[in-house]
Design a protein around this motif. Structure first.
Motif, PDB file in Angstrom:
ATOM      1  N   ILE A 163       0.672  -1.194  -0.278  1.00  0.00           N
ATOM      2  CA  ILE A 163      -0.153   0.046  -0.049  1.00  0.00           C
ATOM      3  C   ILE A 163       0.820   1.045   0.323  1.00  0.00           C
ATOM      4  O   ILE A 163       1.270   1.425   0.698  1.00  0.00           O
ATOM      5  CB  ILE A 163      -1.163  -0.513   1.277  1.00  0.00           C
ATOM      6  CG1 ILE A 163      -1.491  -1.168   1.309  1.00  0.00           C
ATOM      7  CG2 ILE A 163      -1.709   1.486   1.081  1.00  0.00           C
ATOM      8  CD1 ILE A 163      -2.919  -1.042   2.652  1.00  0.00           C
ATOM      9  N   GLN A 187      -7.794   2.197   5.973  1.00  0.00           N
ATOM     10  CA  GLN A 187      -7.437   0.845   5.071  1.00  0.00           C
ATOM     11  C   GLN A 187      -6.226   0.157   5.632  1.00  0.00           C
ATOM     12  O   GLN A 187      -6.126  -0.820   5.676  1.00  0.00           O
ATOM     13  CB  GLN A 187      -7.221   1.802   3.850  1.00  0.00           C
ATOM     14  CG  GLN A 187      -6.418   0.258   2.617  1.00  0.00           C
ATOM     15  CD  GLN A 187      -6.565   1.370   1.051  1.00  0.00           C
ATOM     16  OE1 GLN A 187      -5.370   2.911   1.250  1.00  0.00           O
ATOM     17  NE2 GLN A 187      -5.930   0.732   0.555  1.00  0.00           N
ATOM     18  N   TYR A 191      -5.527  -3.631   6.850  1.00  0.00           N
ATOM     19  CA  TYR A 191      -4.625  -4.178   6.245  1.00  0.00           C
ATOM     20  C   TYR A 191      -3.938  -5.080   6.905  1.00  0.00           C
ATOM     21  O   TYR A 191      -2.986  -6.205   7.237  1.00  0.00           O
ATOM     22  CB  TYR A 191      -3.487  -3.852   4.939  1.00  0.00           C
ATOM     23  CG  TYR A 191      -2.468  -4.047   4.466  1.00  0.00           C
ATOM     24  CD1 TYR A 191      -2.580  -4.607   3.371  1.00  0.00           C
ATOM     25  CD2 TYR A 191      -1.177  -3.513   5.333  1.00  0.00           C
ATOM     26  CE1 TYR A 191      -1.445  -5.360   2.695  1.00  0.00           C
ATOM     27  CE2 TYR A 191       0.327  -4.710   4.795  1.00  0.00           C
ATOM     28  CZ  TYR A 191      -0.560  -5.193   3.436  1.00  0.00           C
ATOM     29  OH  TYR A 191       0.683  -5.795   2.698  1.00  0.00           O
TER      30      TYR A 191
END
Length: 371
Positions: A163, A187, A191
């Protein structure tokens, strides 16, 4: 064992083990007369310490620093500054099953081969826990540089696993556990939660900068500023790559782009990362480091024991699924130690050179076109 001291004029000797009674350092060479207290150091240690979120190791260490020497009536005396950090939350029993085995990705095998003995509790001397004293020493360097030149050190996470983290603002960095320069980190949280449940780990990319750096720090041959920065960053546990300025992106740049044009108002870009010919330009020092995935994971992996017999290793205990999450203040500290070393060296060797009489002003000019 040698190699426990970083720096020469501002020399930091690191001591202790991950599960010993305490860790710490001795700083030799801090100039006298600077106001210094534990509170000046504790802030950076709190940023690095474990147990601050569900995304890092749950080892709960307060990392409270004690100044044992080198300060009198609230000011540095110029004598060695001893800093002590007690270990209070060790769980050495978690490592009993790997005392005779080598964890893949760790220093266990090489350490045992080199010294013939090792402390398996949390990695002993090779543990990332030993970065805490360097953060403490870096806080002392930061304070002196800020008062002398107005130098400011900042860092943030650029990538975690696969990411890529967009840069929104520095103001977001202290407001989330990832040191991410973005407002919404949901996010990243999802993750990391999935990674932990899978019993796996990931790496990270960290950016660290220094602003208001005096012009002229560093030497043109073996003691280059950028060479010493790379040396310092590679000394951080789990770091496998260092970039200065454009770094590996320089490969695809043309000379017409990479060379930072200079105008009467200052530099037009900073592909050099704040150094030219190993000497600081006064622009921001720009450094990026790559951190490998955490080696201590609960997923079983192949290895051997001290008798070279095949074994399956499962590393229990409390570990960071991504050691890069807490690496930002460590990278800041190591950059500060390098700048501090070169600032003292430059003051000793070139302090009476006219061009160095007002280094902070020179830095301001170099920065002016990039603000």
């Amino acid at each position: 064992m040698s190699g426990n001291t970083f720096g020469t004029l501002f020399a930091v000797t690191n001591f202790g083990e991950s599960h010993g009674p305490a860790i710490g350092c001795v700083i030799d060479g801090c100039p006298p007369g600077m106001a210094l207290s534990e509170a000046d150091i504790q802030g950076d240690l709190d940023r690095r310490r474990p147990g601050t979120s569900r995304h890092v190791t749950q080892r709960n260490e307060p990392d409270a620093v004690q100044i044992l020497s080198g300060v009198y009536q609230g000011k540095t005396t110029g004598t060695p500054i001893a800093l002590l950090i007690q270990n209070t939350d060790q769980r050495s029993k978690d490592y009993g099953n790997i005392a005779q085995q080598f964890r893949p990705g760790h220093a266990d095998f090489t350490y045992w081969k080199k010294y013939g003995i090792r402390d398996p509790r949390g990695g002993g001397r090779s543990s990332a826990r030993l970065t805490a004293p360097m953060v403490a020493a870096g806080a002392v360097a930061k304070k002196w540089l800020a008062e002398k030149y107005g130098t400011v050190f900042r860092g943030c996470m650029q990538q975690i696993g696969d990411i890529v983290i967009p840069f929104e603002s520095w103001e977001h960095v202290p407001n989330n556990p990832f040191f991410a320069p973005m407002a919404d980190v949901s996010q990243l949280e999802a993750y990391m939660d999935a990674l932990r449940k899978a019993g796996d780990s990931c790496g990270a990319r960290i950016r660290v900068t220094a602003s208001n750096v005096p012009v002229g720090l560093g030497e043109p041959l073996f003691d280059k500023m950028d060479a010493d920065i790379a040396y310092a960053m590679m000394g951080i546990n789990a770091v496998k790559g260092v970039e200065i300025g454009a770094g590996f992106g320089s490969v695809t740049q043309r000379g017409t782009v990479h060379g930072d044009s200079i105008t009467p108002e200052g530099f037009e870009s900073n592909n050099s990362g704040g150094t030219l010919g190993g000497i600081s330009t006064g622009q921001d020092l720009e450094v990026s480091i790559a951190i490998k995935p955490t080696s201590s994971i609960i997923s079983p992996r192949k290895s051997v024991d001290v008798n070279n017999q095949p074994v399956e290793v499962v590393t229990k205990g409390r570990h960071d699924p991504c050691v890069g999450i807490r690496a930002t203040p460590i990278a800041e500290a190591m950059l500060a130690l390098v700048v501090m070393e070169h600032a003292l060296r430059n003051r000793a060797q070139n302090g009476d050179v006219g061009a160095n009489s007002e280094p902070a002003n020179d830095a301001a000019v170099a920065q002016s076109s990039l603000l």
